[in-house]
Enzyme design. Structure first.
Site, PDB file in Angstrom:
ATOM      1  N   ILE A 153     -14.152   0.084   8.876  1.00  0.00           N
ATOM      2  CA  ILE A 153     -14.252   0.070   7.413  1.00  0.00           C
ATOM      3  C   ILE A 153     -14.900  -1.223   6.935  1.00  0.00           C
ATOM      4  O   ILE A 153     -15.754  -1.212   6.042  1.00  0.00           O
ATOM      5  CB  ILE A 153     -12.864   0.261   6.777  1.00  0.00           C
ATOM      6  CG1 ILE A 153     -12.310   1.649   7.120  1.00  0.00           C
ATOM      7  CG2 ILE A 153     -12.935   0.074   5.268  1.00  0.00           C
ATOM      8  CD1 ILE A 153     -10.882   1.872   6.680  1.00  0.00           C
ATOM      9  N   THR A 230      -8.184  -2.700  -0.363  1.00  0.00           N
ATOM     10  CA  THR A 230      -8.126  -1.263  -0.108  1.00  0.00           C
ATOM     11  C   THR A 230      -7.516  -0.989   1.255  1.00  0.00           C
ATOM     12  O   THR A 230      -7.702   0.080   1.824  1.00  0.00           O
ATOM     13  CB  THR A 230      -9.543  -0.639  -0.163  1.00  0.00           C
ATOM     14  OG1 THR A 230     -10.392  -1.330   0.761  1.00  0.00           O
ATOM     15  CG2 THR A 230     -10.128  -0.732  -1.556  1.00  0.00           C
ATOM     16  N   ARG A 232      -3.898  -2.533   3.089  1.00  0.00           N
ATOM     17  CA  ARG A 232      -2.455  -2.356   3.034  1.00  0.00           C
ATOM     18  C   ARG A 232      -1.877  -3.332   2.022  1.00  0.00           C
ATOM     19  O   ARG A 232      -2.254  -4.506   1.974  1.00  0.00           O
ATOM     20  CB  ARG A 232      -1.808  -2.582   4.413  1.00  0.00           C
ATOM     21  CG  ARG A 232      -2.028  -1.448   5.405  1.00  0.00           C
ATOM     22  CD  ARG A 232      -1.282  -0.192   4.973  1.00  0.00           C
ATOM     23  NE  ARG A 232      -1.412   0.911   5.908  1.00  0.00           N
ATOM     24  CZ  ARG A 232      -2.325   1.871   5.839  1.00  0.00           C
ATOM     25  NH1 ARG A 232      -3.214   1.847   4.847  1.00  0.00           N
ATOM     26  NH2 ARG A 232      -2.352   2.847   6.718  1.00  0.00           N
ATOM     27  N   GLU A 261       4.470   0.256  -2.914  1.00  0.00           N
ATOM     28  CA  GLU A 261       3.919   1.508  -3.435  1.00  0.00           C
ATOM     29  C   GLU A 261       4.721   2.745  -3.050  1.00  0.00           C
ATOM     30  O   GLU A 261       4.534   3.818  -3.625  1.00  0.00           O
ATOM     31  CB  GLU A 261       2.474   1.691  -2.949  1.00  0.00           C
ATOM     32  CG  GLU A 261       2.342   1.990  -1.472  1.00  0.00           C
ATOM     33  CD  GLU A 261       0.884   2.198  -1.056  1.00  0.00           C
ATOM     34  OE1 GLU A 261       0.593   3.244  -0.462  1.00  0.00           O
ATOM     35  OE2 GLU A 261       0.054   1.321  -1.331  1.00  0.00           O
ATOM     36  N   HIS A 293      -3.971   4.502  -4.066  1.00  0.00           N
ATOM     37  CA  HIS A 293      -4.195   4.746  -2.632  1.00  0.00           C
ATOM     38  C   HIS A 293      -5.090   5.982  -2.435  1.00  0.00           C
ATOM     39  O   HIS A 293      -4.772   6.872  -1.646  1.00  0.00           O
ATOM     40  CB  HIS A 293      -2.869   4.932  -1.894  1.00  0.00           C
ATOM     41  CG  HIS A 293      -2.945   4.521  -0.449  1.00  0.00           C
ATOM     42  ND1 HIS A 293      -1.956   3.790   0.164  1.00  0.00           N
ATOM     43  CD2 HIS A 293      -3.880   4.748   0.500  1.00  0.00           C
ATOM     44  CE1 HIS A 293      -2.273   3.579   1.432  1.00  0.00           C
ATOM     45  NE2 HIS A 293      -3.453   4.152   1.655  1.00  0.00           N
TER      46      HIS A 293
END
Length: 328
Positions: A153, A230, A232, A261, A293
């Site tokens: 990523i 984006t 954790r 969250e 998320h």
């Protein structure tokens, strides 16, 4: 093999059923934790997501209930006690890679929206307000962006940013040849914090990375820095970030994840009173943008997640494993 799919939404059902050929999938909307353990009875395997909580006690109870395999339909595994799973003889698989471009593109969406204030412009136009006062942004071209974590990523994000003409600094214990080929430059964490105008997090949550963004690291950052997460939620000490926002050290904050969250994200709480005062404090800042998320949430990513999960279940049913997807 009877599979209990926890934290199941309609999109999970659709994608998993389309990829399924061999298994009896039963979908459970509740998250798996100590309170919902009885729902895992009578299954051979369970399939879980990012906010299911599988600590040592839960793992031991799953063992007693006859669970043989835990299939994570995500890349991260900070929510499961792998040592306990190994002790109990329960194999664990995950989805190590699924459309890294999905999260990378959502990262860019957060950067652009915060910078050009697209969300505010949208609301103004809906109300017939065509003034552009207060919507001033900056060119991304020529900006220095720090990428913490250069896995798939992170590298996908670097590729996008280099295409926009950004200068990219990065840090990771394991350097990526592709990142260097793309033109990114590896530096120390301290140098990245000091020189970057935008900082984006793309690393896993481990004991070493927990609260890596804290009062000390924020103090090293440029005034008015843009911070994006984006990855954790636990990478960020939220209280420290709030202090950084109040002093204007942090000029922009974009979050797709939040360290608490589990009680919020993936649920419709629009008719309820949110009890998380820290989260509500974040929402009061005009320069904070939060999404729930959804960085992974593309058609291509859901398809890849479902197909890899089904493959992992097939391997587990055969008593086989591979070294990429299986953690235990």
């Amino acid at each position: 093999m009877k599979v209990g799919v926890f934290s199941a939404k309609q999109y999970d059902k659709d994608s998993l059923l389309q990829a399924n050929q061999d298994f009896d999938l039963q979908f459970i909307e509740a998250r798996l934790n100590r309170q919902t353990l009885p729902l895992a009875a009578d299954f051979d395997v369970i399939c879980v997501f990012v906010n299911d909580q599988l600590d040592k006690e839960v793992i031991q109870q799953l063992k007693q209930q006859g669970i043989r395999h835990i299939a994570l339909r995500c890349a991260g595994f900070n929510n499961i006690d792998l040592d306990a799973a190994k002790e109990c003889g329960i194999s664990v698989s995950r989805v190590p890679a699924y459309s890294p471009e999905a999260v990378a593109e959502h990262t860019l969406a957060l950067i652009l929206t915060l910078n050009r204030k697209l969300h505010k412009a949208y609301n103004r136009i809906k109300e017939g307000n065509f003034s552009i006062e207060g919507l001033l942004g900056f060119n991304l071209h020529g900006r220095t962006v720090g990428i913490i974590g250069t896995g798939r990523i992170g590298v996908a994000t670097i590729r996008i940013l280099k295409g926009l003409g950004c200068s990219v600094l990065c840090c990771d214990p394991v350097e990526s040849e592709e990142a260097v080929t793309l033109g990114a430059r590896y530096v120390t964490p301290e140098q990245l914090m000091c020189e970057s105008e935008i900082i984006s997090l793309h690393c896993p949550l481990t004991p070493q990375t927990h609260h890596m963004i804290n009062d000390a690291s924020i103090a090293q950052m440029k005034d008015g820095v843009m911070l994006i997460n984006t990855s954790r939620g636990g990478l960020i000490d939220t209280s420290a970030v709030i202090r950084g926002l109040k002093t204007e050290k942090i000029g922009y904050l974009g979050l797709d994840v939040y360290e608490m969250e589990g009680d919020l994200f993936f649920e419709d709480l629009s008719s309820e009173i949110i009890q998380d005062d820290v989260f509500l404090r974040l929402l009061t800042f005009p320069n904070v943008l939060i999404t729930g998320h959804q960085g992974f949430f593309t058609q291509q990513a859901l398809k890849q997640i479902a197909e890899t999960t089904m493959r992992n279940l097939t391997l587990a049913a055969r008593g086989e494993r591979d070294e990429v997807s299986f953690l235990v």
